[in-house]
Design a protein around this motif. Structure first.
Motif, PDB file in Angstrom:
ATOM      1  N   ASP A 188       0.855  -1.186   0.000  1.00 62.21           N
ATOM      2  CA  ASP A 188       0.000   0.000   0.000  1.00 62.21           C
ATOM      3  C   ASP A 188       0.892   1.238   0.000  1.00 62.21           C
ATOM      4  N   LEU A 189       1.506   1.482  -1.145  1.00 60.99           N
ATOM      5  CA  LEU A 189       2.519   2.529  -1.243  1.00 60.99           C
ATOM      6  C   LEU A 189       1.914   3.928  -1.131  1.00 60.99           C
ATOM      7  N   GLU A 190       0.707   4.106  -1.651  1.00 61.42           N
ATOM      8  CA  GLU A 190       0.093   5.436  -1.592  1.00 61.42           C
ATOM      9  C   GLU A 190      -0.137   5.886  -0.158  1.00 61.42           C
ATOM     10  N   ARG A 191      -0.703   4.994   0.656  1.00 58.89           N
ATOM     11  CA  ARG A 191      -0.941   5.363   2.055  1.00 58.89           C
ATOM     12  C   ARG A 191       0.378   5.543   2.802  1.00 58.89           C
ATOM     13  N   GLU A 242       3.230   6.578   1.569  1.00 65.32           N
ATOM     14  CA  GLU A 242       3.842   7.853   1.169  1.00 65.32           C
ATOM     15  C   GLU A 242       3.118   9.017   1.820  1.00 65.32           C
ATOM     16  N   ALA A 243       1.799   8.932   1.924  1.00 62.65           N
ATOM     17  CA  ALA A 243       1.036  10.005   2.557  1.00 62.65           C
ATOM     18  C   ALA A 243       1.417  10.152   4.024  1.00 62.65           C
ATOM     19  N   THR A 246       4.868  11.947   4.527  1.00 61.36           N
ATOM     20  CA  THR A 246       4.886  13.402   4.336  1.00 61.36           C
ATOM     21  C   THR A 246       4.539  14.138   5.623  1.00 61.36           C
ATOM     22  N   HIS A 302      11.366   6.847   2.069  1.00 60.24           N
ATOM     23  CA  HIS A 302      10.431   7.726   1.358  1.00 60.24           C
ATOM     24  C   HIS A 302      10.839   7.870  -0.108  1.00 60.24           C
ATOM     25  N   LEU A 313       8.528   6.759  -3.326  1.00 56.88           N
ATOM     26  CA  LEU A 313       8.188   7.688  -4.412  1.00 56.88           C
ATOM     27  C   LEU A 313       8.591   7.109  -5.762  1.00 56.88           C
ATOM     28  N   LEU A 324       6.293   4.477  -6.931  1.00 54.83           N
ATOM     29  CA  LEU A 324       5.044   5.047  -7.416  1.00 54.83           C
ATOM     30  C   LEU A 324       5.213   5.725  -8.774  1.00 54.83           C
ATOM     31  N   ARG A 377       7.073   8.369  -9.304  1.00 55.01           N
ATOM     32  CA  ARG A 377       7.263   9.809  -9.111  1.00 55.01           C
ATOM     33  C   ARG A 377       8.761  10.110  -9.020  1.00 55.01           C
TER      34      ARG A 377
END
Length: 569
Positions: A187-190, A192-193, A196, A213, A217, A220, A222
């Motif tokens: 669950d890379l999106e959560r 990364e959030a 931050t 981090h 990124l 993902l 980015r």
């Protein structure tokens, strides 16, 4: 980014408990029955006092042969084996201690780590349910990681969230570990959030956290964001262990997420966070205990290898430090750091010539390494080989495409070598270049200001520099001495007296400061006190910068104050 002070204060309570257990030792009443082991008992006391961990373990093993149930002997045998790197033997002793119900925090920690090492997550959870306590952070994190190891991500997240909601001082760390757990399960999106700090609250990221981090990124897609974070945190000329990450990002290659690859790694990361967060002072074994537990669970943990080596160096256990550094694989990104650590340990053990030769060999193997040439310069400078040191520093600086703020120490140390070579024309611009990056750095202000006054140059500016340095570090004996000596050199003797007295109060056994106070006293007519201070200076000799013959002549004949310096600018 530093851990919250409240968190460190709470951790210090754990250190008190561990220290009390470690130093309480066996019951003296039993000594008389151990006549055959008297030598081992006395040696064990010396080993504990000196932090000789291998000898500590060996001696207490001998004592346990005569008194197998002695709780003090068991505790110190366990800690000795753990600190010396013998994890399996430490587990055996910890099991004995826990079976007795002696309530040792360290024994509970060792058994906890052993359960994770074996993948026995039910055992780790059962110990927590039975009341085994290891610490304010390790207990709840062990529950979370054990649930993750069992495959229950929902229970793991619940354990993390309980700490985040109920323990404000621990929340930044629990958030960090929660992010790692989410990244581990994909669950890379959560993740990364969370990293931050914007999703669920502030999060304290260490160097490893920043690298995690960056990896997330890149996973993902980015890449630009990952590259910008890399440059912001490590600069465009990072050290070699980060340079390969930056190169991969520039080529558009995603960086694998390897900060944790299992629940066991998660627990290792918890131990490492503690090892690196706790202040490390001589005689305090707790940071090294956590570093050793990290390596027991994850032997290839590069940051833990470097930290454990440094802690062992501070404990003057150079052979153990060398063994830890040697465990770093040659293909590891931090291998060079371990080799530099080995050289430093060799120098601190007394074999400086061999240490310098090992660094010279590294310069041949790594001719493009700023770190290696900088380390060589530092060691040569400490040996007062200033010409060779300056050449090494110059090479290090020439290797940089862009000189950044983080390189100010390199510029500063090169300036020192130039000053010691009496090349002031080249030294002064280097000091000023360092100040362009760190305009209020007290060490640079002090050195440059003192040198200017000594040479009679730019006196107003020089005195201002030293006063700013004292304001920044009012408890530094050396810097306060510079201010007192500046007043003396300027002929402002009465003003010099209280300042120089304060310097000696801060560093009462330093021969140079006592010698300076003697000179100041003589200048204001306090001749008896001057001779007393000069005699004190001799009592603390030798010192490379103290001319003992001159001090003896001053005791006999006194000292004419120098003419006050006047500006030659």
């Amino acid at each position: 980014m530093q851990p919250p002070m409240m968190f460190l204060a709470r951790l210090a309570l754990v250190g008190v408990l561990v220290g009390a257990a470690a130093l309480s030792g066996p019951a003296v009443a039993q000594d008389l029955s151990l006549r055959g082991t008297a030598g081992a008992f006395l040696s064990s006391r010396v080993a504990v006092s000196n932090g000789d961990f291998a000898q500590m373990a060996a001696n207490h093993d001998r004592l346990l042969q005569a008194d197998p149930e002695n709780p003090g002997f068991l505790e110190l045998s366990m800690q000795g084996h753990l600190l010396a790197g013998n994890f399996d033997r430490a587990v055996d002793r910890a099991a004995q201690i826990m079976a007795r119900g002696d309530g040792s925090n360290v024994a509970a920690l060792v058994m906890q780590a052993d359960a994770f090492n074996r993948g026995e997550y039910d055992v780790a959870l059962a110990a927590l349910d039975d009341g085994a306590r290891t610490g304010p952070l390790t207990d709840p994190m062990a529950r979370a990681w054990a649930e993750l190891g069992k495959g229950s991500m929902s229970d793991a997240l619940g354990a993390f969230d309980t700490v985040i909601a109920q323990r404000e001082e621990l929340a930044p760390f629990a958030l960090y570990f929660k992010a790692l757990a989410l990244a581990f399960v994909g669950d890379l999106e959560r993740a990364e959030a969370l990293l931050t700090g914007e999703a669920e609250g502030p999060i304290g990221l260490s160097r490893r956290g920043v690298i995690a981090h960056i990896s997330i990124l890149s996973q993902l897609g980015r890449m630009q964001d990952a590259l910008e974070l890399t440059d912001a945190m490590f600069g465009v000329n990072p050290d070699e262990d980060v340079a390969y990450l930056r190169a991969a990002l520039q080529e558009g290659r995603a960086i694998p997420f390897e900060t944790i690859t299992s629940a066991r790694d998660g627990m290792a990361e918890t131990y490492f966070t503690l090892a690196s967060a706790l202040p490390s002072e001589r005689g305090d074994w707790l940071p090294l205990i956590y570093a050793r537990l990290t390596l027991a669970l994850r032997p290839e943990h590069g940051d833990a290898i470097l930290l454990a080596g440094q802690l062992l160096e501070r404990a003057e256990q150079y052979a153990l430090a060398d063994a830890v550094y040697e465990s770093m694989a040659e293909d590891h990104p931090q291998y060079l750091g371990a080799q530099l650590g080995k050289a430093n340990a060799l120098s601190r053990s007394g074999d400086t010539a061999q240490a310098i030769e090992s660094l010279r060999a590294l310069t041949r193997a790594k001719p493009d390494s700023v770190l290696v040439f900088s380390a060589l310069g530092d060691m040569l400078r400490r040996e007062e080989d200033f010409a060779e040191a300056e050449a090494a520093y110059a090479t290090a600086l020439d290797l940089l495409d862009t000189v950044e703020e983080r390189h100010w120490v390199l510029i500063y140390t090169r300036a020192i070598t130039l000053e010691r070579l009496d090349d002031w024309e080249r030294a002064e611009p280097e000091f000023r270049r360092a100040l362009e990056f760190v305009p209020e750095e007290p060490q640079v202000l002090n050195y440059l200001g003192y040198s200017l006054i000594d040479k009679g140059l730019k006196l107003d500016e020089a005195l201002d520099m030293i006063e700013r340095a004292v304001e920044a570090e009012p408890d530094s004996g050396y810097i306060v001495d510079s201010l007192g000596w500046a007043f003396y050199r300027l002929g402002r003797y009465e003003e010099a007296v209280p300042v120089m007295e304060r310097a000696v109060e801060l560093m009462p056994t330093d021969p140079i400061l006592n010698d300076h106070l003697g000179d100041v006293y003589w200048a204001v007519g306090r001749e008896r006190e001057a001779r007393f201070q000069w005699r004190r200076a001799l009592s603390f000799a030798p010192h490379p910068d103290l001319d003992t013959d001159l001090v003896r002549r001053k005791i006999e004949d006194g000292k004419n104050p120098p003419d006050a310096v006047t500006s030659t600018q």
